[in-house]
Design an enzyme around this catalytic site. Sequence first.
Site, PDB file in Angstrom:
ATOM      1  N   LYS A  28      -4.037  -0.704   2.520  1.00 35.05           N
ATOM      2  CA  LYS A  28      -2.984  -0.485   1.953  1.00 35.05           C
ATOM      3  C   LYS A  28      -1.703  -0.851   1.679  1.00 35.05           C
ATOM      4  O   LYS A  28      -0.638  -0.542   1.820  1.00 35.05           O
ATOM      5  CB  LYS A  28      -2.838   0.914   2.261  1.00 35.05           C
ATOM      6  CG  LYS A  28      -3.601   2.191   2.307  1.00 35.05           C
ATOM      7  CD  LYS A  28      -3.160   3.753   3.334  1.00 35.05           C
ATOM      8  CE  LYS A  28      -4.662   4.296   2.799  1.00 35.05           C
ATOM      9  NZ  LYS A  28      -3.727   5.418   1.846  1.00 35.05           N
ATOM     10  N   THR A  37      -0.959  11.072  -2.238  1.00 41.33           N
ATOM     11  CA  THR A  37      -0.192  11.975  -2.725  1.00 41.33           C
ATOM     12  C   THR A  37       1.135  11.985  -2.200  1.00 41.33           C
ATOM     13  O   THR A  37       1.675  12.746  -2.805  1.00 41.33           O
ATOM     14  CB  THR A  37      -0.613  13.211  -2.344  1.00 41.33           C
ATOM     15  OG1 THR A  37      -1.268  13.339  -0.655  1.00 41.33           O
ATOM     16  CG2 THR A  37      -2.127  13.675  -2.376  1.00 41.33           C
ATOM     17  N   LYS A  85       5.236  12.870  -3.442  1.00 37.50           N
ATOM     18  CA  LYS A  85       6.873  13.358  -2.591  1.00 37.50           C
ATOM     19  C   LYS A  85       7.382  13.083  -2.948  1.00 37.50           C
ATOM     20  O   LYS A  85       8.713  13.526  -2.586  1.00 37.50           O
ATOM     21  CB  LYS A  85       5.872  13.809  -0.862  1.00 37.50           C
ATOM     22  CG  LYS A  85       4.837  14.372  -0.997  1.00 37.50           C
ATOM     23  CD  LYS A  85       3.769  14.065   0.307  1.00 37.50           C
ATOM     24  CE  LYS A  85       2.680  14.951   0.280  1.00 37.50           C
ATOM     25  NZ  LYS A  85       1.852  14.930   1.217  1.00 37.50           N
ATOM     26  N   LYS A 100       1.860   5.706   5.757  1.00 35.37           N
ATOM     27  CA  LYS A 100       0.655   6.007   5.390  1.00 35.37           C
ATOM     28  C   LYS A 100      -0.633   5.632   5.902  1.00 35.37           C
ATOM     29  O   LYS A 100       0.053   5.178   7.174  1.00 35.37           O
ATOM     30  CB  LYS A 100       0.521   6.287   4.052  1.00 35.37           C
ATOM     31  CG  LYS A 100       0.727   4.283   4.218  1.00 35.37           C
ATOM     32  CD  LYS A 100       0.182   4.075   1.908  1.00 35.37           C
ATOM     33  CE  LYS A 100       1.435   4.186   1.606  1.00 35.37           C
ATOM     34  NZ  LYS A 100       0.600   5.090   0.758  1.00 35.37           N
ATOM     35  N   ARG A 101      -1.681   5.967   6.366  1.00 38.01           N
ATOM     36  CA  ARG A 101      -2.448   5.707   7.357  1.00 38.01           C
ATOM     37  C   ARG A 101      -3.015   4.599   7.819  1.00 38.01           C
ATOM     38  O   ARG A 101      -2.822   3.454   5.985  1.00 38.01           O
ATOM     39  CB  ARG A 101      -3.758   6.665   6.825  1.00 38.01           C
ATOM     40  CG  ARG A 101      -5.106   5.884   7.902  1.00 38.01           C
ATOM     41  CD  ARG A 101      -6.246   6.855   7.408  1.00 38.01           C
ATOM     42  NE  ARG A 101      -6.660   6.585   5.679  1.00 38.01           N
ATOM     43  CZ  ARG A 101      -7.952   6.104   5.212  1.00 38.01           C
ATOM     44  NH1 ARG A 101      -7.865   5.420   6.355  1.00 38.01           N
ATOM     45  NH2 ARG A 101      -7.397   6.675   3.514  1.00 38.01           N
ATOM     46  N   HIS A 119     -13.405  11.118  -3.547  1.00 34.24           N
ATOM     47  CA  HIS A 119     -11.624  10.336  -2.802  1.00 34.24           C
ATOM     48  C   HIS A 119     -11.393   9.458  -2.520  1.00 34.24           C
ATOM     49  O   HIS A 119     -10.710   8.599  -2.102  1.00 34.24           O
ATOM     50  CB  HIS A 119     -11.586  11.061  -1.816  1.00 34.24           C
ATOM     51  CG  HIS A 119     -10.896  12.694  -1.837  1.00 34.24           C
ATOM     52  ND1 HIS A 119      -9.441  12.350  -2.563  1.00 34.24           N
ATOM     53  CD2 HIS A 119     -11.570  13.615  -1.413  1.00 34.24           C
ATOM     54  CE1 HIS A 119      -9.718  14.292  -2.588  1.00 34.24           C
ATOM     55  NE2 HIS A 119     -10.471  14.750  -2.273  1.00 34.24           N
TER      56      HIS A 119
END
Length: 1028
Positions: A764, A870, A874, A758-759, A484
Amino acid sequence: MLRCCPSGHIRTRNQRAKSKRGQNLLKKSECVWQKTRNITGRLSTDLKNLAAMAALPFSTTCSHSNSPLHHNSRSSFIGFSQRNNLWQLLVITKSISRRVIRKLSVKNVASDAKQELKDPLTKRDTFHDFVPDSASIASSIKFHAEFTTHFSPEKFELNKAFFATAESVRDSLIINWNATNDYYERKNVKLAYYMSMEYLQGRALLNAIGNLQLVGPYAEALRKLGHNLEDVANKEPDAALGNGGLGRLASCFLDSLATLNYPAWGYGLRYKYGLFKQHITRDGQVEVAENWLEMGNPWEILRNDVSYPVKFYGEVIPGPNGSKQWVGGENILAVAYDVPIPGYETRTTINLRLWSTKVSQEEFDLLAFNSGDHAKAYAVLKNAEKICYVLYPGDESIEGKTLRLKQQYTLCSASLQDIIARFEKRSGKSVNWDTLPDKVVVQMNDTHPTLCIPELIRILMDVKGLSWKKAWNITKRTVAYTNHTVLPEALEKWSLTLLQDLLPRHVEIIRMIDEELIHEIISEYGIDDLDLLQRRLKKMRILENIELPCSVMELLSTEETSTVDPVKEIHVDDNDVKATEKEEERDDDDEVGEEEQEEDSDNPSIEEDTDNKIEMRFKVDPKQPMMVRMANLCVAGGFSVNGVAAIHSEIVKEEVFNEFYKLWPEKFQNKTNGVTPRRWIRFCNPNLSKIITKWIGTEDWVTDLEKLAILRKFADNEDLQLEWIEAKRINKIKVASFIKDKTGYVVNPSAMFDVQVKRIHEYKRQLLNIMGIVYRYKKMKEMSAEERKEMFVPRVCIFGGKAFATYVQAKRIVKFITDVGATINRDPEIGDLLKVVFVPDYNVSVAEMLIPGSELSQHISTAGMEASGTSNMKFAMNGCIIIGTLDGANVEIREEVGEDNFFLFGARAEEIAGLRKERAEGKFVPDPRFEEVKAYVRSGVFGPYNYEELMGSLEGNEGYGRADYFLVGKDFPSYLECQEEVDKAYRDQKRWTKMSILNTAGSYKFSSDRTIHEYARDIWRIEPFELA
C-alpha cells in the site's frame, strides 16, 4: 353423612367440597379479573403521564434525591408499586385468551391517540402509520433506563443514555426484524448467506435511527432529557469485528441487502477482543486488547436456544452401509448472537448471526479447582472460549495456526448446520435435497470460509445420508467464492498435517475433491503430453506436493503402457498391420496372446519402467511441506468466482487462476466493489448531503446514486462552489479539533488536508508517501521563508491504519511516520506549512470524521497488487480528489470522474514483472532525489532509531526483504512530479472545487447498491421481497 340440597338431591361430603371449591375459584376468578381491570386502569394512567414525564430533564451530574430515575423518587418513571402491578399484570395476562389480548389497545403517550395493536406481519401500514415523536421516544428511553439498565439508578450520564437510547431503537428494529424473518419463512424464498470472518460495522446508533428516519425525533428527545444526540452517539464503541476493507465491504453489503429488500443473512464470529486497540508511543505502535464488549452490546440478542456442536480432532471410523463416522476428539458449542441490520426507508431488517464458543459448565473440573489446580479446572472452558477471543491471532506458532483454523471451521460448521436446519424447517416433512441450491446460496468472502465446501459435503453425506456424487453435485451448485487478493501469501494454504490432525474427516473429503478435479482435467485435456499435464496439475491441484491418487496413477500407467507397447513391437515393415493386431489383442480382457506373452517375457520391466517414469514426473519433494491450497478448493468447489474490480478480475483470469479460467470460463466474472451511500455520505457528511439534495432537487439519490451525475451540469456554478467550499471548511474544522484531541497537535484548517488511511502494508506504500514528505521537508529547510511559501502549498499530511502485530516491517513504517511527524511538527521554521499526523486506532468512526474533511487522498499501491479498495470510493464520494496508481478500483474511478480530476502517476500493472526483472539483473538506476532522501533519513535527523532495515529494503537487486519489491524507488520521481501538479491545482481554488464536485458526481457507480444488484442477478439469483 348425607345431606339434601335445596333441590332435593342428596349430595355426599366430597360433592359438597367440590362445590365449595368451585364457588371459591369463581370468586377468585372474579377478583383476579377486577384486579386486572384496576391494574390496567393504573397502567393507562401511568402511560398517560409518560408524555409529561418525558419533558422532565434527567440529572446529568451527581446523584440527587429528586432524580427522575431514582427508585425512591416520587417523579420516578415507574415506582416500586407500579413495578409490582406490572408484574402482576404480566402474570395475569397469561390466563387471558389470545383473542382478548389482540383487542387490547395502548395509548401513544405523545398524541394520546389510540393505536390498534396490529399484526406486523400482515398489516403493512403499521410501520408507516405509526411514526414515534420525540415525547414517545423520550418515554421509551426512560423506560429502558429504568428497566433495562446496565448502570445504577441515581444518574443518567452519557453511557447510560447511550444504552437506553440504543435499546429504545432496538425495540423498533426487533418488530421489523421479526416481521422480515417471518415473511421470508412464509414465502419460502431463496436466501443468500454471506459468510465472512470480518464485519467492520462501526457504530450502529446513528446509522439505525438514520435508516429509520428518526434522527430528528431522537435528537429532540435526548435534548429534553438533558443530552445531545452526537455526544450520546460518541459513547458507542466501534464493534471490533473486523480490520480493513474486507470487513467494511461485508458491512456495506448487509446495509444494501436490507435497503434493497433482498432476502439474506450474514454469518460471522463474535470476537471478544477484536484485532487490537492501537496505541502510538515513542516506540511506535503498541497493541492492547479491544474492550468493546466491556459494558455489553445493546444491539445483540443472545439466542440460548440456537447452538450447534463443533468437533475437532478425533478419528474417522466406518459406519453402516459404507458411511463414515467422525468420533471422539474435542467438542465445543457455537452459540448464536443475532444483530439486526435495518434497511433505509424500508421495513426490511435482516440478520447478522455471530457465533461465540463455549462448552457445557459441566466441563468445569470442580475437583481440580478445590484441590488448588485452578488452571486445570477451567482449561477446557478457556480452550473453547479462546476461539472467539481475537480476530486473526498471530500464526507464527503451531498454536496460532491451530487457533486460526479452529476459527475458520467454527464459522463454517455452525453456520452451515444452521442453514441446513432452516432449510429443513421450511421444507416441512419431506426434504428434497436436490432443491437446496434453489433455496440457499452461500457466498464465501475470500478464502477464510473455504471449509464450507468440505463441511457441507460432510453434513450431506455423514449426517443426512446422501451419496458422494449427490453431495458433491449439490455443493458445487450452492457455494460461490469472492477473491480479494492476488498476493501469494494471502491465497491461504494450510499444512496437510495440521488439517489431518484437526479435521480428519475433512481431509478425506478434500482428497476426494482433489481426485475429482484431476480426473476432470484429464478428461478435458487428455494425457498425450504428460509434461503439460504435470504443469497444469502443479498449478491447479488442491493438494500441493502430495502424491497423485491411486486411480490417477493407474490411469496414467495404463495409458502410458498402451502408448509404449505398440511402438516396441513393430519389428516388420508392415507397421500398420502389426499395430492393428496388437490393439485388437489388448481389447480382449480375457485372453493374452502367446506372442504378447513372449514379448513381455523379453521385456519384463516395461511396466515398472513406465510406473517409475510417471512417479518421477509427478514426484513429491520431501524437502517441501505438503499443503492444502484453499483458493484452488474454492474455485473447484464453487459455481462462481468473482474479482472485485475490473483490473483485478482480469488478473484473476489471466494470471492467478488462468488454468481454471481455461477449464471453466463460465465461472469467472467481475463485481466491482461499492460502499453504502447512507453511512459514507448521507450520515457522515450531512452538510454536503444537504447541498447535493438542494441542487439535484431530490433526496432520492441516497438510494439511487446515479442521480449524483446531475451535479455535473452545475460544476462551474459559482453559488454551488461557494456552498461546497463552506461545507468542506466546516468539516475540516471538525477534523482539526479531532486531531488535537487525539494527538495533541494543532493544525491549520486552511491548509490542504492530505490523507492516507488504510491497513499498513508495504504494497500500500505508506513508505512512498512519507519519503515524499521527507523530500518536501528537506527542500523546505534548504529555502528561505519567502521561497517556501512561494514553492509549497500548506499541507496537513494525515496517516492512519494498523500494522498487523507480527508484521515487523509494517510496524517500522508506523514508527518512521511518527518520528518524522514529531520532528516536523516541532520545527518553528516550518510552522503551519507542513504538519504530519498519525491518528491512532483508525477505525470506522475515525474514517467517518476524516473522510468528509479530506481534500487529497492517497491510493498509491504498487499497480496490480490492490484487488479493489473501497476507501478510495468513500473519498471520491465526499468530493476528495485522489492521487494514485492505476490499481484496483482506481482505474474505474478515474474513468468515471474524468482523467483531469484524478492525479495519476507510477508504473502500470503490465510493466511490473519486467521492472522487477530489470532490478534483479542490476539494470535499475535510482533517481538522485530518492538517494538523497535515504541519506537524509540515515543522517539521524528524525531521531536515534536505526532505520537501516527499512532503508535497506529499498536497496540491492535480490534477496528476501531487499530489492525494493514494491517499486517505491521506481515510482518515486513520478510521484514527486505528480505532487507538484497537486500543489499547482490547489492554488486555483475554483479549479480545485470543480474537480471536487466532479469527483462526487462521478462516484455514483461505486454504490454497494449497484454491486448487490449485480450479485443478486448474476450469482445468487435471488429476488427482492418487500414486506407486504
